[in-house]
Motif scaffolding. Structure first.
Motif, PDB file in Angstrom:
ATOM      1  N   ASP A 112     -19.137  10.514  26.212  1.00 23.94           N
ATOM      2  CA  ASP A 112     -18.324  11.143  27.259  1.00 23.94           C
ATOM      3  C   ASP A 112     -19.097  11.908  28.436  1.00 23.94           C
ATOM      4  OD1 ASP A 112     -16.109  11.998  28.787  1.00 23.94           O
ATOM      5  OD2 ASP A 112     -15.584  13.559  27.379  1.00 23.94           O
ATOM      6  N   LEU A 113     -20.116  12.709  27.927  1.00 19.80           N
ATOM      7  CA  LEU A 113     -20.996  13.319  28.877  1.00 19.80           C
ATOM      8  C   LEU A 113     -21.912  12.315  29.772  1.00 19.80           C
ATOM      9  CD1 LEU A 113     -22.349  15.826  29.834  1.00 19.80           C
ATOM     10  CD2 LEU A 113     -24.162  15.807  27.939  1.00 19.80           C
ATOM     11  N   GLY A 114     -22.426  11.163  28.973  1.00 20.58           N
ATOM     12  CA  GLY A 114     -23.270  10.217  29.753  1.00 20.58           C
ATOM     13  C   GLY A 114     -22.390   9.494  30.820  1.00 20.58           C
ATOM     14  N   PHE A 115     -21.362   9.154  30.323  1.00 20.77           N
ATOM     15  CA  PHE A 115     -20.513   8.223  31.075  1.00 20.77           C
ATOM     16  C   PHE A 115     -19.750   9.049  32.419  1.00 20.77           C
ATOM     17  CE2 PHE A 115     -16.724   6.083  32.719  1.00 20.77           C
ATOM     18  CZ  PHE A 115     -17.054   4.643  32.879  1.00 20.77           C
ATOM     19  N   SER A 116     -19.412  10.233  32.120  1.00 15.74           N
ATOM     20  CA  SER A 116     -19.028  11.036  33.348  1.00 15.74           C
ATOM     21  C   SER A 116     -19.998  11.673  34.114  1.00 15.74           C
ATOM     22  CB  SER A 116     -18.300  12.382  32.520  1.00 15.74           C
ATOM     23  OG  SER A 116     -17.125  11.978  31.541  1.00 15.74           O
ATOM     24  N   GLY A 117     -21.136  11.931  33.660  1.00 17.09           N
ATOM     25  CA  GLY A 117     -22.135  12.131  34.778  1.00 17.09           C
ATOM     26  C   GLY A 117     -22.529  10.954  35.614  1.00 17.09           C
ATOM     27  N   ALA A 118     -22.533   9.916  34.767  1.00 15.12           N
ATOM     28  CA  ALA A 118     -22.854   8.503  35.776  1.00 15.12           C
ATOM     29  C   ALA A 118     -22.033   8.271  36.780  1.00 15.12           C
ATOM     30  CB  ALA A 118     -23.048   7.338  34.571  1.00 15.12           C
ATOM     31  N   TRP A 119     -20.535   8.434  36.228  1.00 12.28           N
ATOM     32  CA  TRP A 119     -19.520   8.037  37.301  1.00 12.28           C
ATOM     33  C   TRP A 119     -19.453   9.286  38.288  1.00 12.28           C
ATOM     34  CZ3 TRP A 119     -19.872   3.565  35.127  1.00 12.28           C
ATOM     35  CH2 TRP A 119     -19.481   2.616  35.321  1.00 12.28           C
ATOM     36  N   THR A 120     -19.848  10.329  38.155  1.00 10.90           N
ATOM     37  CA  THR A 120     -19.967  11.277  39.272  1.00 10.90           C
ATOM     38  C   THR A 120     -20.693  10.936  40.257  1.00 10.90           C
ATOM     39  OG1 THR A 120     -19.346  12.944  37.483  1.00 10.90           O
ATOM     40  CG2 THR A 120     -20.214  13.673  39.775  1.00 10.90           C
ATOM     41  N   PHE A 121     -21.844  10.491  39.789  1.00 10.23           N
ATOM     42  CA  PHE A 121     -22.954   9.900  40.818  1.00 10.23           C
ATOM     43  C   PHE A 121     -22.543   8.649  41.480  1.00 10.23           C
ATOM     44  CE2 PHE A 121     -26.613   7.009  41.759  1.00 10.23           C
ATOM     45  CZ  PHE A 121     -26.910   7.825  42.855  1.00 10.23           C
ATOM     46  N   LEU A 122     -21.822   7.564  40.814  1.00  8.32           N
ATOM     47  CA  LEU A 122     -21.429   6.367  41.434  1.00  8.32           C
ATOM     48  C   LEU A 122     -20.219   6.688  42.392  1.00  8.32           C
ATOM     49  CD1 LEU A 122     -21.730   4.163  38.311  1.00  8.32           C
ATOM     50  CD2 LEU A 122     -23.190   4.043  40.222  1.00  8.32           C
ATOM     51  N   TRP A 123     -19.315   7.540  41.970  1.00  5.69           N
ATOM     52  CA  TRP A 123     -18.213   7.994  43.082  1.00  5.69           C
ATOM     53  C   TRP A 123     -18.783   8.364  44.415  1.00  5.69           C
ATOM     54  CZ3 TRP A 123     -13.848   5.652  43.310  1.00  5.69           C
ATOM     55  CH2 TRP A 123     -13.123   5.247  42.254  1.00  5.69           C
ATOM     56  N   PHE A 124     -19.895   9.499  44.214  1.00  6.25           N
ATOM     57  CA  PHE A 124     -20.257   9.778  45.384  1.00  6.25           C
ATOM     58  C   PHE A 124     -21.035   8.964  46.280  1.00  6.25           C
ATOM     59  CE2 PHE A 124     -24.335  11.522  47.109  1.00  6.25           C
ATOM     60  CZ  PHE A 124     -23.936  12.600  48.097  1.00  6.25           C
ATOM     61  N   VAL A 125     -21.689   7.805  45.447  1.00  6.50           N
ATOM     62  CA  VAL A 125     -22.169   6.582  46.298  1.00  6.50           C
ATOM     63  C   VAL A 125     -21.200   5.845  46.849  1.00  6.50           C
ATOM     64  CG1 VAL A 125     -23.455   4.600  46.439  1.00  6.50           C
ATOM     65  CG2 VAL A 125     -24.160   6.602  44.875  1.00  6.50           C
ATOM     66  N   CYS A 126     -20.084   5.541  46.118  1.00  5.18           N
ATOM     67  CA  CYS A 126     -18.832   4.861  46.840  1.00  5.18           C
ATOM     68  C   CYS A 126     -18.199   5.709  48.174  1.00  5.18           C
ATOM     69  CB  CYS A 126     -17.897   4.803  45.701  1.00  5.18           C
ATOM     70  SG  CYS A 126     -16.637   3.878  46.344  1.00  5.18           S
ATOM     71  N   PHE A 127     -18.166   6.875  47.842  1.00  2.09           N
ATOM     72  CA  PHE A 127     -17.303   7.780  48.862  1.00  2.09           C
ATOM     73  C   PHE A 127     -18.551   7.652  50.353  1.00  2.09           C
ATOM     74  CE2 PHE A 127     -17.875  12.214  51.282  1.00  2.09           C
ATOM     75  CZ  PHE A 127     -16.623  11.929  51.911  1.00  2.09           C
ATOM     76  N   CYS A 128     -19.747   7.586  49.988  1.00  2.00           N
ATOM     77  CA  CYS A 128     -20.645   7.933  51.109  1.00  2.00           C
ATOM     78  C   CYS A 128     -20.826   6.390  51.668  1.00  2.00           C
ATOM     79  CB  CYS A 128     -22.148   8.089  50.732  1.00  2.00           C
ATOM     80  SG  CYS A 128     -22.483   9.812  50.302  1.00  2.00           S
ATOM     81  N   LEU A 129     -20.734   5.382  50.860  1.00  2.00           N
ATOM     82  CA  LEU A 129     -20.615   4.050  51.505  1.00  2.00           C
ATOM     83  C   LEU A 129     -19.238   3.717  52.212  1.00  2.00           C
ATOM     84  CD1 LEU A 129     -21.747   1.285  51.679  1.00  2.00           C
ATOM     85  CD2 LEU A 129     -20.707   0.704  49.413  1.00  2.00           C
ATOM     86  N   LEU A 130     -18.043   4.062  51.762  1.00  2.00           N
ATOM     87  CA  LEU A 130     -16.776   3.940  52.394  1.00  2.00           C
ATOM     88  C   LEU A 130     -16.846   4.562  53.664  1.00  2.00           C
ATOM     89  CD1 LEU A 130     -14.510   3.565  49.354  1.00  2.00           C
ATOM     90  CD2 LEU A 130     -15.676   1.763  50.599  1.00  2.00           C
ATOM     91  N   ALA A 131     -17.152   5.891  53.487  1.00  2.00           N
ATOM     92  CA  ALA A 131     -17.299   6.839  54.758  1.00  2.00           C
ATOM     93  C   ALA A 131     -18.155   6.281  55.960  1.00  2.00           C
ATOM     94  CB  ALA A 131     -17.417   8.063  54.483  1.00  2.00           C
ATOM     95  N   SER A 132     -19.181   5.743  55.436  1.00  2.00           N
ATOM     96  CA  SER A 132     -20.227   5.315  56.483  1.00  2.00           C
ATOM     97  C   SER A 132     -19.524   3.975  57.078  1.00  2.00           C
ATOM     98  CB  SER A 132     -21.538   5.079  56.019  1.00  2.00           C
ATOM     99  OG  SER A 132     -22.339   4.448  56.969  1.00  2.00           O
ATOM    100  N   GLN A 133     -18.950   3.168  56.288  1.00  2.00           N
ATOM    101  CA  GLN A 133     -18.605   1.883  56.849  1.00  2.00           C
ATOM    102  C   GLN A 133     -17.154   2.195  57.786  1.00  2.00           C
ATOM    103  OE1 GLN A 133     -20.234  -1.150  56.724  1.00  2.00           O
ATOM    104  NE2 GLN A 133     -21.929   0.111  55.718  1.00  2.00           N
ATOM    105  N   TRP A 134     -16.474   2.810  57.253  1.00  2.00           N
ATOM    106  CA  TRP A 134     -14.896   3.228  57.987  1.00  2.00           C
ATOM    107  C   TRP A 134     -15.682   3.881  59.456  1.00  2.00           C
ATOM    108  CZ3 TRP A 134     -10.624   1.473  58.832  1.00  2.00           C
ATOM    109  CH2 TRP A 134      -9.655   2.299  59.442  1.00  2.00           C
ATOM    110  N   GLY A 135     -16.414   4.778  59.330  1.00  2.00           N
ATOM    111  CA  GLY A 135     -17.277   5.435  60.770  1.00  2.00           C
ATOM    112  C   GLY A 135     -17.569   4.203  61.707  1.00  2.00           C
ATOM    113  N   ARG A 136     -18.264   3.133  61.111  1.00  2.00           N
ATOM    114  CA  ARG A 136     -18.816   2.137  62.045  1.00  2.00           C
ATOM    115  C   ARG A 136     -17.624   1.052  62.375  1.00  2.00           C
ATOM    116  NH1 ARG A 136     -24.471   0.837  58.814  1.00  2.00           N
ATOM    117  NH2 ARG A 136     -25.304   3.026  58.956  1.00  2.00           N
TER     118      ARG A 136
END
Length: 245
Positions: A112-136
């Motif tokens: 649980d600890l490893g998966f939650s930590g990894a998906w916190t980072f992956l959701w951060f990458v997803c947010f940055c990617l979607l926000a960047s592409q939507w701004g363009r």
């Protein structure tokens, strides 16, 4: 199930207790996990239903985020895996109190600890990617803006919920390590009121030196005065006379 008092291991009560559904559903970890499940559902459902449109100059459907199909694929993949993981960890949270082996609980909490930590980072990458592409994305004609904004917003919310789940898993892991550690034996303090001393101190042993006994030689010219054994000292008697009647 989180336990605040009593005997427990890795945030759950010891095996043998019953399952309280109302208590389980009110736990902060369960609530946050359900929110993560909903957020993941919104993200991948919004993209799969309204995330692709046909541009005016092309007959092929393109992603609404700057026509970057990789952004949509990434968000859908992260959302689907997070959706399934939330269901799996909810089942694991229910089953955790019934695990009698502390080592198995440790592995479950570590997963649980490893998966939650990894998906916190992956959701951060997803947010940055979607926000960047939507701004363009400049040409927004025919694009469902609400679906795009909902995808970006719930990607951001997922960072918070999965970060909280990581904190809860880390707290359970630390608490479990402290509870399962085998206590070491310490010598009790001596009680001066008891009639016996707390410890036995043997007295010092001083060996007596051995002195051999010296024997003198027996002179051979001394007559032997020792009598032979079984020598009779009775005087010889006369002839036996029978009694007269």
């Amino acid at each position: 199930m989180e336990e605040t008092g009593g005997a427990s291991a890795y945030g759950a009560s010891l095996a043998g207790g019953g399952f309280d559904f109302s208590k389980f559903i009110r736990q902060p970890q369960t609530i946050v996990r359900l929110l993560s499940w909903i957020f993941a559902l919104v993200v991948f459902a919004s993209i799969t239903t309204e995330g692709y449109i046909n541009p005016p100059h092309s007959s092929e459907a393109k992603c609404i985020f700057n026509q970057n199909d990789s952004a949509c694929h990434y968000a859908v993949g992260i959302g689907v895996i997070a959706f399934l993981a939330c269901v799996s960890f909810l089942v694991l949270d229910v089953y955790l109190p019934f695990m009698s082996n502390a080592q198995e609980r440790k592995y479950a909490v570590m997963a649980d600890l490893g998966f939650s930590g990894a998906w916190t980072f992956l959701w951060f990458v997803c947010f940055c990617l979607l926000a960047s592409q939507w701004g363009r994305t400049h040409d927004t004609r025919g694009i469902p803006k609400d679906a795009a904004r909902a995808t970006v917003a719930f990607s951001f919310f997922s960072i918070a919920t999965w970060g909280i789940l990581t904190y809860f898993a880390l707290a359970r892991f630390r608490r479990g390590v402290n509870e399962v550690t085998i206590p070491t034996y310490t010598e009790p303090p001596p009680d001066h009121h008891t009639p016996y001393p707390p410890t036995y101190a043997p007295t010092s042993y001083n060996p007596t030196p051995y002195t051999p006994t010296t024997y003198t030689a027996y002179p051979s010219n001394v007559p032997d005065m020792q009598q032979p054994p079984f020598t009779s000292n009775l005087q010889p008697q006369g002839e036996y006379q029978p009694p007269n009647y």
